[in-house]
Design a protein around this motif. Structure first.
Motif, PDB file in Angstrom:
ATOM      1  N   VAL A 131      -1.181   7.749  -2.328  1.00 29.72           N
ATOM      2  CA  VAL A 131      -0.537   7.482  -3.615  1.00 29.72           C
ATOM      3  C   VAL A 131       0.914   7.125  -3.321  1.00 29.72           C
ATOM      4  CG1 VAL A 131       0.018   8.393  -5.902  1.00 29.72           C
ATOM      5  CG2 VAL A 131      -2.035   9.185  -4.720  1.00 29.72           C
ATOM      6  N   LYS A 132       1.367   5.992  -3.840  1.00 33.58           N
ATOM      7  CA  LYS A 132       2.745   5.539  -3.621  1.00 33.58           C
ATOM      8  C   LYS A 132       3.485   5.506  -4.948  1.00 33.58           C
ATOM      9  CE  LYS A 132       1.708   2.974   0.510  1.00 33.58           C
ATOM     10  NZ  LYS A 132       2.097   1.876   1.357  1.00 33.58           N
ATOM     11  N   TYR A 133       4.748   5.932  -4.912  1.00 30.96           N
ATOM     12  CA  TYR A 133       5.577   5.983  -6.112  1.00 30.96           C
ATOM     13  C   TYR A 133       6.736   5.003  -5.976  1.00 30.96           C
ATOM     14  CZ  TYR A 133       3.127  10.447  -6.344  1.00 30.96           C
ATOM     15  OH  TYR A 133       2.162  11.422  -6.353  1.00 30.96           O
ATOM     16  N   PHE A 134       7.088   4.349  -7.082  1.00 28.55           N
ATOM     17  CA  PHE A 134       8.175   3.374  -7.090  1.00 28.55           C
ATOM     18  C   PHE A 134       9.117   3.639  -8.259  1.00 28.55           C
ATOM     19  CE2 PHE A 134       4.650   1.464  -4.852  1.00 28.55           C
ATOM     20  CZ  PHE A 134       5.259   0.893  -3.750  1.00 28.55           C
ATOM     21  N   GLY A 135      10.365   3.223  -8.105  1.00 21.49           N
ATOM     22  CA  GLY A 135      11.351   3.268  -9.181  1.00 21.49           C
ATOM     23  C   GLY A 135      11.559   4.658  -9.756  1.00 21.49           C
ATOM     24  N   ALA A 136      11.548   4.743 -11.091  1.00 22.77           N
ATOM     25  CA  ALA A 136      11.796   6.007 -11.786  1.00 22.77           C
ATOM     26  C   ALA A 136      10.750   7.066 -11.449  1.00 22.77           C
ATOM     27  CB  ALA A 136      11.836   5.771 -13.293  1.00 22.77           C
ATOM     28  N   ILE A 137       9.551   6.623 -11.117  1.00 22.46           N
ATOM     29  CA  ILE A 137       8.500   7.576 -10.769  1.00 22.46           C
ATOM     30  C   ILE A 137       8.819   8.243  -9.432  1.00 22.46           C
ATOM     31  CG2 ILE A 137       6.033   7.838 -10.283  1.00 22.46           C
ATOM     32  CD1 ILE A 137       5.935   5.186 -12.203  1.00 22.46           C
ATOM     33  N   SER A 141       2.406   1.305 -14.713  1.00 23.67           N
ATOM     34  CA  SER A 141       1.136   0.634 -14.458  1.00 23.67           C
ATOM     35  C   SER A 141       0.541   1.227 -13.191  1.00 23.67           C
ATOM     36  CB  SER A 141       1.349  -0.864 -14.252  1.00 23.67           C
ATOM     37  OG  SER A 141       1.861  -1.456 -15.405  1.00 23.67           O
ATOM     38  N   VAL A 142      -0.760   1.054 -13.055  1.00 23.42           N
ATOM     39  CA  VAL A 142      -1.453   1.566 -11.875  1.00 23.42           C
ATOM     40  C   VAL A 142      -2.061   0.393 -11.112  1.00 23.42           C
ATOM     41  CG1 VAL A 142      -3.308   3.068 -11.050  1.00 23.42           C
ATOM     42  CG2 VAL A 142      -1.982   3.725 -13.067  1.00 23.42           C
ATOM     43  N   ALA A 143      -1.795   0.354  -9.812  1.00 19.63           N
ATOM     44  CA  ALA A 143      -2.408  -0.652  -8.946  1.00 19.63           C
ATOM     45  C   ALA A 143      -3.254   0.063  -7.895  1.00 19.63           C
ATOM     46  CB  ALA A 143      -1.340  -1.503  -8.273  1.00 19.63           C
ATOM     47  N   ILE A 144      -4.408  -0.512  -7.623  1.00 21.98           N
ATOM     48  CA  ILE A 144      -5.274  -0.006  -6.565  1.00 21.98           C
ATOM     49  C   ILE A 144      -5.396  -1.117  -5.534  1.00 21.98           C
ATOM     50  CG2 ILE A 144      -7.540   0.947  -5.967  1.00 21.98           C
ATOM     51  CD1 ILE A 144      -6.085   2.606  -8.068  1.00 21.98           C
ATOM     52  N   ASN A 145      -5.019  -0.813  -4.313  1.00 16.15           N
ATOM     53  CA  ASN A 145      -5.091  -1.799  -3.225  1.00 16.15           C
ATOM     54  C   ASN A 145      -4.413  -3.112  -3.631  1.00 16.15           C
ATOM     55  OD1 ASN A 145      -6.543   0.109  -1.716  1.00 16.15           O
ATOM     56  ND2 ASN A 145      -8.456  -0.564  -2.632  1.00 16.15           N
ATOM     57  N   LYS A 203     -12.139   5.405  -3.939  1.00 17.41           N
ATOM     58  CA  LYS A 203     -12.884   5.585  -2.691  1.00 17.41           C
ATOM     59  C   LYS A 203     -11.924   5.974  -1.576  1.00 17.41           C
ATOM     60  CE  LYS A 203     -16.760   4.136  -4.483  1.00 17.41           C
ATOM     61  NZ  LYS A 203     -17.664   5.136  -4.990  1.00 17.41           N
ATOM     62  N   SER A 204     -12.473   6.471  -0.496  1.00 19.52           N
ATOM     63  CA  SER A 204     -11.676   6.823   0.669  1.00 19.52           C
ATOM     64  C   SER A 204     -10.891   5.606   1.151  1.00 19.52           C
ATOM     65  CB  SER A 204     -12.592   7.331   1.774  1.00 19.52           C
ATOM     66  OG  SER A 204     -11.840   7.813   2.854  1.00 19.52           O
ATOM     67  N   ASN A 205      -9.655   5.805   1.544  1.00 16.28           N
ATOM     68  CA  ASN A 205      -8.735   4.776   2.045  1.00 16.28           C
ATOM     69  C   ASN A 205      -8.142   3.882   0.962  1.00 16.28           C
ATOM     70  OD1 ASN A 205      -8.985   5.629   4.751  1.00 16.28           O
ATOM     71  ND2 ASN A 205     -10.885   4.483   4.931  1.00 16.28           N
ATOM     72  N   ASP A 206      -8.416   4.153  -0.320  1.00 13.42           N
ATOM     73  CA  ASP A 206      -7.751   3.400  -1.384  1.00 13.42           C
ATOM     74  C   ASP A 206      -6.271   3.743  -1.403  1.00 13.42           C
ATOM     75  OD1 ASP A 206      -9.882   1.969  -2.386  1.00 13.42           O
ATOM     76  OD2 ASP A 206     -10.275   3.323  -4.068  1.00 13.42           O
ATOM     77  N   ILE A 207      -5.467   2.777  -1.805  1.00 12.26           N
ATOM     78  CA  ILE A 207      -4.028   2.993  -1.970  1.00 12.26           C
ATOM     79  C   ILE A 207      -3.710   2.813  -3.448  1.00 12.26           C
ATOM     80  CG2 ILE A 207      -1.710   2.200  -1.381  1.00 12.26           C
ATOM     81  CD1 ILE A 207      -2.923   1.177   1.275  1.00 12.26           C
ATOM     82  N   VAL A 208      -3.224   3.883  -4.056  1.00 15.76           N
ATOM     83  CA  VAL A 208      -2.878   3.884  -5.476  1.00 15.76           C
ATOM     84  C   VAL A 208      -1.362   3.779  -5.581  1.00 15.76           C
ATOM     85  CG1 VAL A 208      -2.969   5.218  -7.629  1.00 15.76           C
ATOM     86  CG2 VAL A 208      -4.845   5.389  -5.979  1.00 15.76           C
ATOM     87  N   ALA A 209      -0.874   2.854  -6.397  1.00  9.21           N
ATOM     88  CA  ALA A 209       0.569   2.706  -6.607  1.00  9.21           C
ATOM     89  C   ALA A 209       0.865   2.908  -8.092  1.00  9.21           C
ATOM     90  CB  ALA A 209       1.038   1.336  -6.161  1.00  9.21           C
ATOM     91  N   LEU A 210       1.845   3.749  -8.378  1.00  7.56           N
ATOM     92  CA  LEU A 210       2.323   3.931  -9.746  1.00  7.56           C
ATOM     93  C   LEU A 210       3.602   3.110  -9.877  1.00  7.56           C
ATOM     94  CD1 LEU A 210       1.777   7.764 -10.324  1.00  7.56           C
ATOM     95  CD2 LEU A 210       0.164   5.873 -10.576  1.00  7.56           C
TER      96      LEU A 210
END
Length: 78
Positions: free
Chosen positions: A4-10, A47-51, A64-71
């Motif tokens: 899980v990756k966080y950007f900006g204010a998050i 917003s939420v991004a997956i891969n 799924k395993s190895n997914d990268i979630v970005a907020l």
């Protein structure tokens, strides 16, 4: 493992650039609810991004395993 990756204010609110969650086959809405509760994110819009693809339907997405979630905070620009 799900990243899980966080950007900006998050990232500022979580005091982190990201973390790893040791689950797979996890409903996305469950992960988001857990993170919102853990970091009190309910006041932030994101917003939420997956891969690297924005996901509109968070209710029915299974991670799924190895997914990268970005907020991602709202984008501005021109």
């Amino acid at each position: 493992m799900i990243a899980v990756k966080y950007f900006g204010a998050i990232a500022e609110k979580t005091k982190s650039q990201g973390e790893e969650i040791s689950f797979s086959d996890l409903p996305l809405h469950q992960l988001i609810a857990s993170l919102e509760q853990k970091y009190q994110l309910n006041q932030l819009s994101f917003s939420v991004a997956i891969n690297q693809k924005i996901v509109q339907d968070t209710a029915n997405y299974i991670l799924k395993s190895n997914d990268i979630v970005a907020l991602l905070p709202p984008f501005a620009g021109g």
